[in-house]
Design an enzyme around this catalytic site. Sequence first.
Site, PDB file in Angstrom:
ATOM      1  N   ASN A 187      52.610 -29.241 -26.785  1.00  0.00           N
ATOM      2  CA  ASN A 187      52.110 -27.871 -26.996  1.00  0.00           C
ATOM      3  C   ASN A 187      52.333 -26.981 -25.774  1.00  0.00           C
ATOM      4  O   ASN A 187      51.423 -26.349 -25.254  1.00  0.00           O
ATOM      5  CB  ASN A 187      50.630 -27.875 -27.409  1.00  0.00           C
ATOM      6  CG  ASN A 187      49.729 -28.529 -26.373  1.00  0.00           C
ATOM      7  OD1 ASN A 187      50.197 -29.242 -25.487  1.00  0.00           O
ATOM      8  ND2 ASN A 187      48.436 -28.302 -26.489  1.00  0.00           N
ATOM      9  N   HIS A 199      42.669 -39.950 -28.913  1.00  0.00           N
ATOM     10  CA  HIS A 199      41.305 -39.524 -28.530  1.00  0.00           C
ATOM     11  C   HIS A 199      40.274 -39.644 -29.660  1.00  0.00           C
ATOM     12  O   HIS A 199      39.622 -38.682 -30.014  1.00  0.00           O
ATOM     13  CB  HIS A 199      41.291 -38.139 -27.872  1.00  0.00           C
ATOM     14  CG  HIS A 199      41.967 -37.013 -28.617  1.00  0.00           C
ATOM     15  ND1 HIS A 199      41.704 -36.717 -29.929  1.00  0.00           N
ATOM     16  CD2 HIS A 199      42.883 -36.101 -28.199  1.00  0.00           C
ATOM     17  CE1 HIS A 199      42.421 -35.661 -30.285  1.00  0.00           C
ATOM     18  NE2 HIS A 199      43.147 -35.280 -29.256  1.00  0.00           N
ATOM     19  N   ASP A 253      43.907 -37.482 -21.798  1.00  0.00           N
ATOM     20  CA  ASP A 253      44.007 -36.155 -22.414  1.00  0.00           C
ATOM     21  C   ASP A 253      43.850 -35.067 -21.341  1.00  0.00           C
ATOM     22  O   ASP A 253      43.159 -34.067 -21.537  1.00  0.00           O
ATOM     23  CB  ASP A 253      42.988 -35.975 -23.543  1.00  0.00           C
ATOM     24  CG  ASP A 253      43.301 -34.739 -24.401  1.00  0.00           C
ATOM     25  OD1 ASP A 253      44.345 -34.092 -24.165  1.00  0.00           O
ATOM     26  OD2 ASP A 253      42.502 -34.433 -25.311  1.00  0.00           O
ATOM     27  N   HIS A 283      48.725 -33.242 -20.666  1.00  0.00           N
ATOM     28  CA  HIS A 283      49.327 -31.916 -20.849  1.00  0.00           C
ATOM     29  C   HIS A 283      49.771 -31.425 -19.476  1.00  0.00           C
ATOM     30  O   HIS A 283      48.936 -31.226 -18.598  1.00  0.00           O
ATOM     31  CB  HIS A 283      48.313 -30.945 -21.459  1.00  0.00           C
ATOM     32  CG  HIS A 283      47.845 -31.371 -22.827  1.00  0.00           C
ATOM     33  ND1 HIS A 283      48.473 -30.981 -23.975  1.00  0.00           N
ATOM     34  CD2 HIS A 283      46.845 -32.205 -23.213  1.00  0.00           C
ATOM     35  CE1 HIS A 283      47.859 -31.532 -25.026  1.00  0.00           C
ATOM     36  NE2 HIS A 283      46.869 -32.286 -24.591  1.00  0.00           N
ATOM     37  N   LEU A 284      51.075 -31.267 -19.299  1.00  0.00           N
ATOM     38  CA  LEU A 284      51.599 -30.825 -18.002  1.00  0.00           C
ATOM     39  C   LEU A 284      51.852 -29.317 -17.979  1.00  0.00           C
ATOM     40  O   LEU A 284      52.135 -28.754 -16.940  1.00  0.00           O
ATOM     41  CB  LEU A 284      52.880 -31.594 -17.655  1.00  0.00           C
ATOM     42  CG  LEU A 284      52.697 -33.117 -17.499  1.00  0.00           C
ATOM     43  CD1 LEU A 284      54.022 -33.777 -17.147  1.00  0.00           C
ATOM     44  CD2 LEU A 284      51.647 -33.459 -16.455  1.00  0.00           C
ATOM     45  N   ARG A 285      51.720 -28.677 -19.145  1.00  0.00           N
ATOM     46  CA  ARG A 285      51.749 -27.198 -19.270  1.00  0.00           C
ATOM     47  C   ARG A 285      53.097 -26.543 -18.950  1.00  0.00           C
ATOM     48  O   ARG A 285      53.192 -25.323 -19.033  1.00  0.00           O
ATOM     49  CB  ARG A 285      50.672 -26.557 -18.384  1.00  0.00           C
ATOM     50  CG  ARG A 285      49.254 -27.045 -18.625  1.00  0.00           C
ATOM     51  CD  ARG A 285      48.738 -26.703 -19.996  1.00  0.00           C
ATOM     52  NE  ARG A 285      47.321 -26.999 -20.153  1.00  0.00           N
ATOM     53  CZ  ARG A 285      46.745 -27.354 -21.284  1.00  0.00           C
ATOM     54  NH1 ARG A 285      47.469 -27.454 -22.396  1.00  0.00           N
ATOM     55  NH2 ARG A 285      45.473 -27.608 -21.348  1.00  0.00           N
ATOM     56  N   HIS A 307      43.170 -26.254 -17.083  1.00  0.00           N
ATOM     57  CA  HIS A 307      42.997 -24.814 -17.325  1.00  0.00           C
ATOM     58  C   HIS A 307      42.688 -24.148 -15.994  1.00  0.00           C
ATOM     59  O   HIS A 307      42.179 -24.798 -15.081  1.00  0.00           O
ATOM     60  CB  HIS A 307      41.843 -24.563 -18.297  1.00  0.00           C
ATOM     61  CG  HIS A 307      42.132 -25.038 -19.693  1.00  0.00           C
ATOM     62  ND1 HIS A 307      43.080 -24.444 -20.495  1.00  0.00           N
ATOM     63  CD2 HIS A 307      41.632 -26.065 -20.411  1.00  0.00           C
ATOM     64  CE1 HIS A 307      43.133 -25.088 -21.655  1.00  0.00           C
ATOM     65  NE2 HIS A 307      42.269 -26.081 -21.628  1.00  0.00           N
ATOM     66  N   ASP A 367      49.736 -32.820 -31.276  1.00  0.00           N
ATOM     67  CA  ASP A 367      48.463 -32.807 -30.545  1.00  0.00           C
ATOM     68  C   ASP A 367      48.013 -31.413 -30.137  1.00  0.00           C
ATOM     69  O   ASP A 367      48.807 -30.592 -29.681  1.00  0.00           O
ATOM     70  CB  ASP A 367      48.534 -33.678 -29.296  1.00  0.00           C
ATOM     71  CG  ASP A 367      47.201 -33.673 -28.562  1.00  0.00           C
ATOM     72  OD1 ASP A 367      46.240 -34.203 -29.133  1.00  0.00           O
ATOM     73  OD2 ASP A 367      47.112 -33.107 -27.468  1.00  0.00           O
ATOM     74  N   HIS A 369      48.696 -39.750 -22.732  1.00  0.00           N
ATOM     75  CA  HIS A 369      48.303 -38.463 -23.323  1.00  0.00           C
ATOM     76  C   HIS A 369      47.913 -37.486 -22.221  1.00  0.00           C
ATOM     77  O   HIS A 369      46.772 -37.475 -21.758  1.00  0.00           O
ATOM     78  CB  HIS A 369      47.123 -38.663 -24.287  1.00  0.00           C
ATOM     79  CG  HIS A 369      46.792 -37.435 -25.080  1.00  0.00           C
ATOM     80  ND1 HIS A 369      46.415 -37.481 -26.399  1.00  0.00           N
ATOM     81  CD2 HIS A 369      46.796 -36.121 -24.748  1.00  0.00           C
ATOM     82  CE1 HIS A 369      46.190 -36.248 -26.835  1.00  0.00           C
ATOM     83  NE2 HIS A 369      46.412 -35.412 -25.836  1.00  0.00           N
TER      84      HIS A 369
END
Lengths: 429, 314
Positions: free
Chosen positions: A95, A233, A306, A63-65, A310, A153, A61
């Site tokens: 996402n 999560h 997760d 997020h590589l953006r 940012h 997610d 899980h």
Amino acid sequence: MKLLIKGGRLVDPAAGIDRVMDILVENGKVKDVAAAIKKTGNCPVLDAKGLVVAPGFIDMHVHLREPGQENKESIASGAQAAVHGGFTSVACMANTEPVNDNRSVTEYIIARARQVGLVNIFPVAAVSRGLQGENLVEMADLVEGGAVAFSDDGCCVMKADLIRKALEYARMLDVPIIEHPEDHSISAEGQVNEGFISYKYGLRGILKAAEEVIVARDLILQERIRSRLHLTHISTAGSVGLIRNARRAKTPVSCDVTPHHLLLNEERVQNYDPVYKVKPPLRTEADRLELIRGLQDGTIDCIASDHAPHTRDDKDKEFEYAPFGVIGMETSFPVIHDRLVRAKLLTLNRLVELFSTHPARVLGLKDRGRIKPGLPADLTLLDLKKRFKIEEADLRSKANNCPFLGWEGHGAIAHTVVSGNIVYSYKNR
Amino acid sequence: MKERTFRQDHLLGIEHLSVDDIETILETAEAFIEVSSREVKKVPALKGKTVVNLFFENSTRTRSSFEIAAKRLSADLINFNSSVSSLKKGETLKDTVLTLEAMNPHIIVIRHSASGSPHYLTTFARSSIVNAGDGFHEHPTQALLDALTIQQRLRTLRGLKIAIVGDILHSRVALSNILLHQKLGNEIALIGPPSLVPAEFAKLGATVYYDIRRGVRNADVVMMLRVQAERGARNYFPSIREYRNLFAIDRKIFSLASRRAILMHPGPINRDVEIETSMADSDESVILQQVTNGIAVRMAVLYLLKGEIHETLN
């Protein structure tokens, strides 16, 4: 291309092995595993004496953006962060911008991952188009394009009818549905765990029930559908209890927990530092302890970070206006090893199950999560004695929203080996 | 007056104040009441100091109160309103404050809808920060001016029963008052529907009542909170009508309180919603006295943070 890994303590829960073994790698695959393998010719040797050799870690899980938010992270920087954290494979969530809800986005991610090399990247596609919670994506086409699982997610699939259909349809394809359990009508604009702390600090709360009602709903649906349901999560004692009971009743379900929910509680938010703003929110100490019990008794299958990068500006704000999320790939192993294994709350064998064996099984990665001749040589080598301070300067992620900066790591990633290539090595001493 | 020992750099909330700090502020405020009754209502205590009123929420009364307080101390004051600010252009709070700080103010008074914003400012600002209300969190000068008013009318701040009625969950006035009276050891009764008065408030040393008659009984102070119509829209209660029927204060209910009881409201009041109009104008009502005391308390806070005495102490 050959590589001989000599003298390491091989810990492979899938094979039931925990003893010193040599591993010979050839053409990216494991060629031989034996007590003593002789060096032949000019075969390079990786001295693993004093190190633990585990099947490659898998973060299921992250997020590589990319595509769309490359100012936060990219496939290249995320891959660097992954191998720094000992991960040989990661599963990236849908996402992005645009959302990974069609085959062209999935194929783009896979193509970028191939260019970057370094690490295996397995895209998770959205359950619903545009993450809108209304219409199913073309799941079979996406699986053919390389998606290994489906998840909205960041959002929960709020319509019970839609999650029902997704679970049913996914059964035909034998792929997991990963649910982010959060009833948005309850969590609404909540910022932190709802309870005494949220009231005392004037922050809108997110009830534990926001998670638990969805966990309960999905488990009830799953009793009949018996597809592959994975709850990601999970953060509350109530969720652990619901899942524990479901497993006793032989309902097929798996779940993961993050290092931050295992090691931090809601009291961290008292200074309004947005680094502690995550979804689901950090919960109470009682919840945290029950999550650890869930790891111990086998209710929880995996640890996943997760990893949610940012920018510094994103997080340098009023608590209420800052986005949710922390990064975690680079700190998962050292903090979990230090706080749970060294504290004798988990065995090393169990840690390897949580970081490799089980994520491979949940994602259906049949040739990963174990060390066996003929399978890809994905290996994570650990130096359990190494002590170091977790520092921002050492992070390879573009982001620094990490709640473990300044913590002592005890147990470091020594080498990360992906398909027989040493893609990361630490500087020892 | 005993020797002052106020050593706070900021006023972020009642949470961070000791009982000594609270008493020092109230004693200092009492001394400043006299100033406001003079013909020339000005002392040079903050001469040459600059105070910035940084208000991101509409609040004529609190902003004006800080403004008058600063001016009566001879400070230079500028008002920074969000409606005319660069925030509309997408500037962050941090950039706004850094820009203001480049002009070397001494005190920034902030009102902001996000809880913890004043605390956030202290992580990078050099000025003293005064919280003039942050989200649902604290409004410390309101609780202090309420305490001063109680002391004037009841001649004590100890051994009291304080009843607070209304939207406790979303009220910074309530939370600051709860923390203050908890520190002073007073009995606290919180009254309202369960959706607006979570049971966990008991952990702050309060007793929760859903029946206003029981909660108000023998109270020395009855503090009414403003009802926001928006809460009704979000189903915290079904309608203003039903809320009024259950939780408004009228003569009959007020008569259950102690004989010397006073009626408070932080304003602005909703006549005939949470407070029966004749009660608002009754002898027991101290609502306007609260406003008057607001100036003295804010003078005291500004003075203790940056006045001359503070400098000699350091």
